[in-house]
Design an enzyme around this catalytic site. Structure first.
Site, PDB file in Angstrom:
ATOM      1  CE  LYS A  14     -41.259   6.417  10.146  1.00 21.21           C
ATOM      2  NZ  LYS A  14     -41.201   5.587   8.917  1.00 21.21           N
ATOM      3  CE1 TYR A  54     -45.792   2.533   9.939  1.00 24.87           C
ATOM      4  CE2 TYR A  54     -44.571   1.956  11.925  1.00 24.87           C
ATOM      5  CZ  TYR A  54     -44.820   2.835  10.875  1.00 24.87           C
ATOM      6  OH  TYR A  54     -44.099   4.003  10.772  1.00 24.87           O
ATOM      7  CG  PHE A  62     -41.460  -3.007   4.246  1.00 22.81           C
ATOM      8  CD1 PHE A  62     -42.154  -2.256   5.190  1.00 22.81           C
ATOM      9  CD2 PHE A  62     -41.849  -2.931   2.921  1.00 22.81           C
ATOM     10  CE1 PHE A  62     -43.216  -1.450   4.825  1.00 22.81           C
ATOM     11  CE2 PHE A  62     -42.918  -2.124   2.542  1.00 22.81           C
ATOM     12  CZ  PHE A  62     -43.603  -1.384   3.494  1.00 22.81           C
ATOM     13  NE  ARG A  90     -48.462  11.174   2.858  1.00 21.50           N
ATOM     14  CZ  ARG A  90     -47.898  10.031   3.250  1.00 21.50           C
ATOM     15  NH1 ARG A  90     -47.967   9.639   4.516  1.00 21.50           N
ATOM     16  NH2 ARG A  90     -47.265   9.282   2.383  1.00 21.50           N
ATOM     17  NE  ARG A 107     -40.302  10.011   5.321  1.00 24.79           N
ATOM     18  CZ  ARG A 107     -41.492   9.475   5.036  1.00 24.79           C
ATOM     19  NH1 ARG A 107     -42.096   9.748   3.888  1.00 24.79           N
ATOM     20  NH2 ARG A 107     -42.068   8.654   5.898  1.00 24.79           N
ATOM     21  CG  ASN A 117     -38.871   6.775   6.271  1.00 23.84           C
ATOM     22  OD1 ASN A 117     -39.150   6.594   7.456  1.00 23.84           O
ATOM     23  ND2 ASN A 117     -39.704   6.481   5.298  1.00 23.84           N
ATOM     24  CG  HIS A 120     -45.966   7.859  10.637  1.00 27.06           C
ATOM     25  ND1 HIS A 120     -46.350   6.919   9.719  1.00 27.06           N
ATOM     26  CD2 HIS A 120     -47.110   8.344  11.193  1.00 27.06           C
ATOM     27  CE1 HIS A 120     -47.688   6.829   9.727  1.00 27.06           C
ATOM     28  NE2 HIS A 120     -48.165   7.680  10.627  1.00 27.06           N
ATOM     29  CD  GLU A 131     -51.634   6.989  11.553  1.00 28.13           C
ATOM     30  OE1 GLU A 131     -50.960   8.044  11.486  1.00 28.13           O
ATOM     31  OE2 GLU A 131     -51.653   6.141  10.639  1.00 28.13           O
TER      32      GLU A 131
END
Ligand code: GDP
Length: 142
Positions: A14, A54, A62, A90, A107, A117, A120, A131
């Site tokens: 990110k 998203y 948010f 993940r 993270r 964070n 993704h 994606e």
């Protein structure tokens, strides 16, 4: 496409991590953890592209903050291969909130807040396919 041993997931480094010069360290962590890079490029999303990506979060409070952040600076998008890739990526990323992320996760080491964070990761194989197709053409995947 080359022979695929494991399965694929999708990742993003990110804007916070790219801006802070951490993209290289995160890619090293990914390859040290046994992932093969099948696609990788630097992109700078428009707000519309971030909103499209998203869209499932459109009703969350948010959403505006998230899409503005994701379009604020370049990201690295990744197609990653490993056995059990979705869960493995993940697990390596850690919890959404870095304050709750386990030691040794990306993270924990690189994220600064629940919004900014660092990374993704897709949450299912079906979303990984969607994606990857959102960001990569067939020619860009090896
Ligand atoms: P993930 O799958 O761990 O990335 O988490 P989610 O799917 O729940 O949320 C998607 C992304 O939205 C997160 O990675 C964060 O960047 C962002 N996000 C989640 N919760 C919050 C929040 O409370 N505030 C802000 N600003 N962003 C959030």
């Amino acid at each position: 496409m080359a022979e695929q041993i494991g399965n694929l997931t999708f990742g993003i480094i990110k804007p916070d991590a790219v801006r802070n010069g951490r993209a290289g360290s995160i890619i090293q962590r990914i390859t040290d953890s046994g992932f093969k890079l099948r696609g990788m490029k630097l992109i700078h999303m428009t707000l519309k592209e971030a909103e499209g990506f998203y869209a499932v979060h459109a009703e969350r409070p948010f959403f505006g903050e998230l899409t503005e952040f994701m379009s604020s600076a370049p990201c690295v998008v990744l197609a990653l291969e490993k056995a059990g890739a979705v869960k493995a990526w993940r697990d390596l990323m850690g919890a959404t909130d870095p304050a709750k992320a386990d030691e040794g996760t990306i993270r924990k080491e690189f994220a600064t807040s629940i919004g900014e964070n660092a990374v993704h990761g897709s949450d299912s194989e079906e979303n990984a396919r969607i994606e990857i197709a959102y960001f990569f053409s067939q020619l860009e995947l090896i």
